[in-house]
Design a protein around this motif. Structure first.
Motif, PDB file in Angstrom:
ATOM      1  N   HIS A   1      -6.581  -8.586  -3.753  1.00 19.77           N
ATOM      2  CA  HIS A   1      -7.936  -9.040  -3.431  1.00 19.77           C
ATOM      3  C   HIS A   1      -8.484  -9.916  -4.545  1.00 19.77           C
ATOM      4  CE1 HIS A   1     -12.365  -8.564  -3.215  1.00 19.77           C
ATOM      5  NE2 HIS A   1     -12.125  -8.777  -1.939  1.00 19.77           N
TER       6      HIS A   1
ATOM      7  N   ARG B   1      -6.883  -5.683   7.154  1.00 22.95           N
ATOM      8  CA  ARG B   1      -8.068  -5.010   6.611  1.00 22.95           C
ATOM      9  C   ARG B   1      -8.765  -4.149   7.653  1.00 22.95           C
ATOM     10  NH1 ARG B   1     -12.183  -7.647   4.878  1.00 22.95           N
ATOM     11  NH2 ARG B   1     -12.587  -6.934   2.781  1.00 22.95           N
TER      12      ARG B   1
ATOM     13  N   GLU C   1     -12.251  -2.939  -2.992  1.00 22.23           N
ATOM     14  CA  GLU C   1     -12.331  -4.387  -3.203  1.00 22.23           C
ATOM     15  C   GLU C   1     -13.546  -4.714  -4.054  1.00 22.23           C
ATOM     16  OE1 GLU C   1     -12.419  -5.256   0.895  1.00 22.23           O
ATOM     17  OE2 GLU C   1     -10.309  -5.749   0.984  1.00 22.23           O
TER      18      GLU C   1
ATOM     19  N   TYR D   1      -1.649  -6.934   3.776  1.00 24.24           N
ATOM     20  CA  TYR D   1      -2.996  -7.113   3.250  1.00 24.24           C
ATOM     21  C   TYR D   1      -3.195  -8.589   2.930  1.00 24.24           C
ATOM     22  CZ  TYR D   1      -7.131  -6.562   0.455  1.00 24.24           C
ATOM     23  OH  TYR D   1      -8.401  -6.683  -0.016  1.00 24.24           O
ATOM     24  N   PRO D   2      -4.288  -9.255   3.212  1.00 25.63           N
ATOM     25  CA  PRO D   2      -5.553  -8.777   3.763  1.00 25.63           C
ATOM     26  C   PRO D   2      -5.645  -8.900   5.281  1.00 25.63           C
ATOM     27  CG  PRO D   2      -5.822 -10.987   2.934  1.00 25.63           C
ATOM     28  CD  PRO D   2      -4.395 -10.626   2.731  1.00 25.63           C
TER      29      PRO D   2
ATOM     30  N   ILE E   1     -10.814 -13.996   4.263  1.00 22.35           N
ATOM     31  CA  ILE E   1     -11.344 -13.196   3.158  1.00 22.35           C
ATOM     32  C   ILE E   1     -12.706 -13.709   2.709  1.00 22.35           C
ATOM     33  CG2 ILE E   1     -10.294 -14.506   1.257  1.00 22.35           C
ATOM     34  CD1 ILE E   1     -10.127 -10.777   1.446  1.00 22.35           C
TER      35      ILE E   1
END
Lengths: 159, 176, 372, 151
Positions: free
Chosen positions: B158, A43, A133, A39-40, B3
C-alpha cells in the motif's frame, strides 16, 4: 579412473540441476496451485484475521458515547509511551466533580501493537482495529486523537 | 487500479506537492505524464534492511505478495542502480552516516519509504535509549511513512502504491 | 592490533570491508577481512550498527513490558525469546504456567523454529546464487505465519507470552490449520531435496568449507545447530528441559563433520524434529486455563535469575538481576548469535573469500540479536 | 559434582572465596586479583573441567562493579557462577580470561564498551558497539546522556 570421476561429476551436476528445473517446470505448467494474493485488487474480499492488530481504536456508539473513564491504566501499561491521556474535571448534574477524558492521544507512529493497553483496560474502552493501510506523506497525520469531538462517557461504565 | 479513490483526500496532500494549474501546455503535460508513468512503474528498491521489517520486506517479495506485479522486483544490492530506498529497521547513531552515504550515492530521482515504527520516530526505542536515531527523517528526506511494527506486506505494498501516486503528481518539465 | 587503518596491514595483508551494507551479511554486520590474494587470513567483526540499547531500556521497563523488546532481538524466533523472558520471571516468582499454556508455548515455539529454518533455507539459496528456493520456502513460511497471526494477532513480533501463561487462548481453528500445514510441509519436503540438497554444485560449495572442531566450538561458546554440527551436545531442550519438553520424544540431531554441509544437514534434521514435536502435542493440548494468576504489578525477589531456552539459533540466556523492585536492576541477554559470530573468524581462516558467504549463510546470523 | 562438593573443593583452593547459594547456581564471590589462578584451576582440573563459558557480564552496584562468569562443564554437566568484585570504580581493571575461553574476547570487548572495565592482557580491546569517541559507559548507573528522553 580420474576421467571417469571427472565426467561423472559433470553428469551428476547436470542431472541434479535438471531435477530442480523439472520442479520449476512442473509449477510453470500446473496452475492449480496459485498462492499469489492480488492486493490491492482484492481489497473488497480481503479480510484480516479477527485478532489481527492493525491500530488501536476506540469504538463509539450511535449516541457518540465511548467507554473510556480516563483511568490511565493503558498509559501506564504502554511500554513505549505511545498513549497520552489528557483529563479534565467535569461538573456533573448533582454538582460533583468527576474526572473525564479531554483528549486521548495515540501515536500510531510509535505504536508496536503489543496489545498490552487493551489487556490493561478495565472497561474495554479500546480495541484493536483491523485497518492496516496507514501510509501517509506526512508524519504528523499519524498522531491521532481517538475520542471524537463532543463524545461522552457511556452511562453505567464507571460503576 | 483504484487505489487513488480509496486513499482519503487528506492523505493525498503532502508537503511540496505541485498542484496542477490551468495554463499548462498540452504537450509537456502529456510528456510529464509519460515520464511519471514510466518512473512510477519501475521503482527499483535498494536491498537495505537492518532488522525485523526487512523480513516483512522479504515477504512482500515472495510468491504470496509478489511486489513484481508493480515493477518493484528488481531489488538492487548497489545504491547506484536503485531509485528507492525502503528503510526497513531501526537506524542507530553508528549506522546513520552509512545510510546518508548510501542515499547520496543513489541517482536522482530518488525516493524514500520509512517502514515501521523504528524508522518513523524511534518507535519502541524512543525512550530511555542512548544510541537510536529518533526518526530517519533526521537524516534523509522521507516520502512515505508506513507505520506498524513491522507493517504487514500488504501495508508495504500500500505504501508503495501511495508512493506511485505521489510520483504521478510530479512535474518534470513544468518547473517554474 | 586494529585491522585496516590502511589498506595493507603490517603483515602485508590486503584489507577489505564486508558490510555494513552488504546483501550477504543478512543485516548490518561489518567484517574487516585481511586477505592474502583470495585467502582469508584474518577477520575482525565490527558491530554496533544496530545496537539499540535494549539492556539499558529493560532497566526502566516493568516485568510485563520488557518482554516485548526481546521480540526485536532475534525476530525470527520471537516466540522463543519471549518464552525465555517469561520463564525467567516465573522462575523468580516461583509461579508455574498452567499445563495448557505450556503446551501452547511449546507449539508456538516449534512453529516459530520451523518458520525460522525455512527462512534460513530460502536465504541460504539466495546467498549461494539460487533464487528459486526462496519462493518455495516462503510458501510454507507464509502458511505458518498465517496460523500464528490468527492466534496471536501479528505475524512476526507477536508478544504472545505473559508471565504465567499466554495472552489469549488459541484460536478455534488452530489445531485444524496446523495439521493442514504440517501435511503440506510433509508433502513438499521432497522439493527441498530436489532443489538444493541433491544439487551437486550446491553440495560442493558447502562440503569441507568452514570447518569448526569440537574443542573450538566449546571454547568459542557456540550453541545451537552450529555447535551440534561439530558434535557438541548442547540442546537446551534436552539438557535443561523447560515447559514440558521432558515429556516429548525427539532426537537431538548431531553431526561430527563440523563443516558447512554438516550445519546444513543438522538444520534440515531439526525441521523434521519440530514437525514430530508438533504432531505429538497438537491433539493433546490439555484443557484448562491458559493463564495462571499473577499479580498485576510484578515484583521479583532480590537475587539473580538465569533462564536459558533453545532458540532456532542456539542457547538464549536471560539473566535478570533484581533488587526487589518492579523493574530489573540489570538485564543481560546471552545471545546465541554473538558467540556463533565469534567463531566465524576461526571457521573462515584459510578459506576463500567466496566461501565466507557460505559459512555465514550456514551459521545463520541474525544481526540485531548480536547487537541488542 | 554437587554444589556442596564444588564448594568444598574450591574452599581448599581459595580460602578467601565467599559463597551465595540462594539462587539456582552456586555463586562464588572472589576479589578481582584472585580471578586468573582460580579460573585456570577450574578449567584444567579434571574434576571441575569447566570448558564452556556461556555468559560473561558485569553488574554495576554503584559502590563496586561485579564481573559475572557463568561456567558449565560439558563433561560433568555442572554449573557454577564466579563473581569477581572490582572495588576501584574510577579506574576498574581485571585480568582477561581470553587465554582460557576464546569466547571471552568479544564478550570482554562488550563489557569494556558498556561498563568501561579495562581487561589486562586482552589481545584487542576496543569499543565494540559504540563509536570510538563515545563519551561515557552507557550501562553504568551514573551514566548521563542529555539526548536520552526519559519516559
Amino acid at each position: 579412473m580420474f576421467l571417469k570421476e571427472y565426467f561423472g561429476t559433470i553428469f551428476n551436476s547436470v542431472k541434479s540441476l535438471l531435477t530442480g528445473m523439472k520442479l520449476t517446470g512442473y509449477y510453470f505448467t500446473h496452475l492449480k496451485e496459485i498462492v499469489t494474493e492480488e492486493y490491492p485488487d482484492n481489497r473488497a474480499t480481503l479480510k484480516m484475521a479477527e485478532r489481527f492488530r492493525g491500530e488501536v481504536t476506540m469504538p463509539h456508539n450511535e449516541n457518540n458515547e465511548h467507554r473510556c473513564t480516563g483511568c490511565q491504566s493503558c498509559e501506564l501499561a504502554c511500554p513505549n509511551g505511545s498513549i497520552k491521556i489528557i483529563t479534565k474535571q467535569e461538573i456533573q448534574a448533582d454538582g460533583k466533580k468527576k474526572k473525564r477524558i479531554d483528549t486521548w492521544v495515540y501515536h500510531l507512529d510509535m505504536c508496536t501493537l503489543c496489545n498490552l493497553c487493551v489487556i490493561a483496560c478495565p472497561s474495554e474502552a479500546i480495541v484493536m482495529g483491523q485497518n492496516f493501510e496507514h501510509s501517509v506523506y506526512d508524519k504528523k497525520q499519524l498522531k491521532k486523537i481517538l475520542n471524537k469531538t463532543g463524545s461522552k462517557l457511556m452511562e453505567g461504565v464507571e460503576e | 487500479m483504484d487505489i487513488k479513490n480509496n486513499v482519503p483526500a487528506n492523505k493525498l496532500i503532502f508537503p511540496g506537492q505541485i498542484h496542477e494549474t490551468p495554463d499548462g501546455g498540452f504537450l509537456i503535460t502529456k510528456l510529464d505524464e509519460v515520464i511519471n508513468w514510466a518512473r512510477s512503474n519501475s521503482l527499483w528498491p535498494l536491498i537495505f534492511g537492518t532488522s525485523c521489517c526487512a523480513i516483512e520486506m522479504m515477504s512482500a517479495a515472495d510468491a504470496k505478495y509478489d511486489w513484481s506485479r508493480f515493477g518493484f522486483e528488481v531489488a538492487r544490492a548497489s545504491p547506484r542502480q536503485a531509485d528507492l530506498i525502503i528503510v526497513a529497521g531501526t537506524i542507530v547513531m553508528k549506522m546513520a552516516p552509512v545510510l546518508k552515504r548510501l542515499y547520496d550515492q543513489m541517482p536522482d530521482p530518488k525516493y524514500v519509504i520509512a517502514m515501521g515504527a523504528c524508522t518513523i520516530s524511534g518507535g519502541p526505542f524512543f525512550y530511555n535509549t542512548y544510541s537510536v536515531v529518533k526518526g530517519v527523517d533526521h537524516i534523509i528526506p522521507v516520502d512515505v511513512y508506513v507505520p506498524g511494527c513491522p507493517p504487514r506486506p500488504e501495508a508495504l505494498l500500500h505504501s508503495m502504491i501511495t508512493l506511485q501516486e505521489k510520483i504521478k503528481n510530479e512535474a518534470f518539465f513544468r518547473k517554474s | 592490533m586494529l585491522l585496516g587503518q590502511d589498506h595493507i596491514t603490517e603483515e602485508g595483508e590486503f584489507v577489505i570491508n564486508m558490510g555494513p551494507q552488504h546483501p550477504a551479511t543478512h543485516g548490518v554486520l561489518h567484517l574487516k577481512i585481511g586477505l592474502d590474494g583470495e585467502t582469508i587470513k584474518k577477520i575482525e567483526p565490527h558491530l554496533g550498527y544496530i545496537h539499540r540499547s535494549i539492556e539499558k531500556m529493560c532497566e526502566q521497563l516493568s516485568y510485563r513490558q520488557f518482554i516485548f523488546t526481546t521480540s526485536r532481538m532475534d525476530y525470527l524466533s520471537a516466540h522463543i525469546n519471549n518464552q525465555a523472558c517469561v520463564l525467567a520471571v516465573e522462575k523468580a516468582l516461583q509461579v508455574e504456567a498452567t499445563p495448557r499454556a505450556k503446551a501452547i508455548r511449546v507449539l508456538m515455539a516449534e512453529l516459530t523454529r520451523l518458520a525460522s529454518h525455512q527462512l534460513w533455507w530460502a536465504c541460504m539459496g539466495l546467498d549461494l546464487g539460487a533464487v528459486t528456493p526462496f519462493f518455495y520456502a516462503f510458501r510454507e513460511r507464509e502458511a505458518i505465519n498465517t496460523i500464528i497471526e490468527e492466534t496471536c494477532g501479528t505475524r512476526l513480533t507477536q508478544n504472545y507470552m505473559v508471565p504465567g501463561g499466554v495472552m489469549m487462548d488459541i484460536h478455534p481453528n488452530f489445531q485444524k490449520r496446523v495439521k493442514e500445514v504440517l501435511k503440506q510441509i510433509k508433502e513438499k519436503a521432497h522439493e527441498y531435496d530436489e532443489l538444493l540438497t541433491g544439487n551437486v554444485i550446491f553440495q560442493q560449495r558447502l562440503k569441507g568449507v568452514g570447518y569448526l572442531s569440537k574443542e573450538d566450538a566449546v571454547s568459542y561458546g557456540c550453541s545451537g545447530p552450529t555447535a551440534r554440527a561439530s558434535g557438541v551436545s548442547c540442546d537446551v531442550r534436552k539438557l535443561f528441559p523447560y515447559d514440558g519438553y521432558e515429556q516429548l520424544k525427539f532426537d537431538e540431531i548431531l553431526n561430527t563433520e563440523g563443516d558447512s554441509w554438516a550445519r546444513y544437514l543438522v538444520r534440515l534434521g531439526e525441521m523434521k524434529q519440530s514437525i514430530s514435536i508438533i504432531e505429538q502435542l497438537i491433539d493433546n493440548i490439555p484443557e484448562g486455563d491458559f493463564q495462571a494468576k499473577t499479580k498485576n504489578v510484578i515484583k521479583l525477589p532480590k537475587g539473580d535469575f538465569y533462564q536459558r531456552v533453545e532458540t532456532a539459533r542456539g542457547e538464549l540466556g536471560v539473566y535478570i538481576v533484581s533488587d526487589g523492585g518492579a523493574t530489573p536492576y540489570r538485564c543481560k541477554f546471552r545471545s546465541p548469535n554473538f558467540s556463533n559470530l565469534s567463531a566465524i573468524p576461526k571457521m573462515a581462516e584459510g578459506a576463500k573469500i567466496g566461501d565466507l558467504v557460505a559459512i555465514m549463510a550456514t551459521v545463520d546470523l541474525v544481526i540485531p540479536d548480536i547487537d541488542r | 559434582m554437587t554444589n556442596e562438593e564444588l564448594k568444598y573443593s574450591i574452599t581448599e583452593l581459595l580460602p578467601v572465596a565467599t559463597y551465595d547459594e540462594s539462587g539456582e547456581f552456586l555463586n562464588i564471590i572472589i576479589p578481582s586479583d584472585e580471578l586468573i589462578p582460580l579460573m585456570k584451576e577450574l578449567r584444567s582440573k579434571k574434576e571441575f573441567d569447566f570448558d564452556y563459558l556461556f555468559c560473561l557480564t558485569c553488574i554495576d552496584w554503584k559502590d563496586h562493579l561485579m564481573m559475572v562468569y557463568h561456567l558449565l562443564s560439558k563433561v560433568h554437566k555442572h554449573c557454577i557462577v564466579v563473581k569477581a568484585k572490582i572495588t576501584d570504580i574510577q579506574n576498574p581493571k581485571i585480568e582477561s580470561v581470553n587465554c582460557i575461553w576464546k569466547t571471552a574476547e568479544l564478550n570482554e570487548d562488550e563489557v569494556y564498551d558498556l561498563f568501561g572495565i579495562r581487561f589486562l592482557n586482552h589481545p584487542n580491546l576496543r569499543r565494540l558497539f559504540l563509536e570510538e569517541d563515545w563519551k561515557g559507559f552507557p550501562l553504568r548507573k551514573n551514566y548521563v546522556d542529555e539526548n536520552m528522553i526519559k519516559l
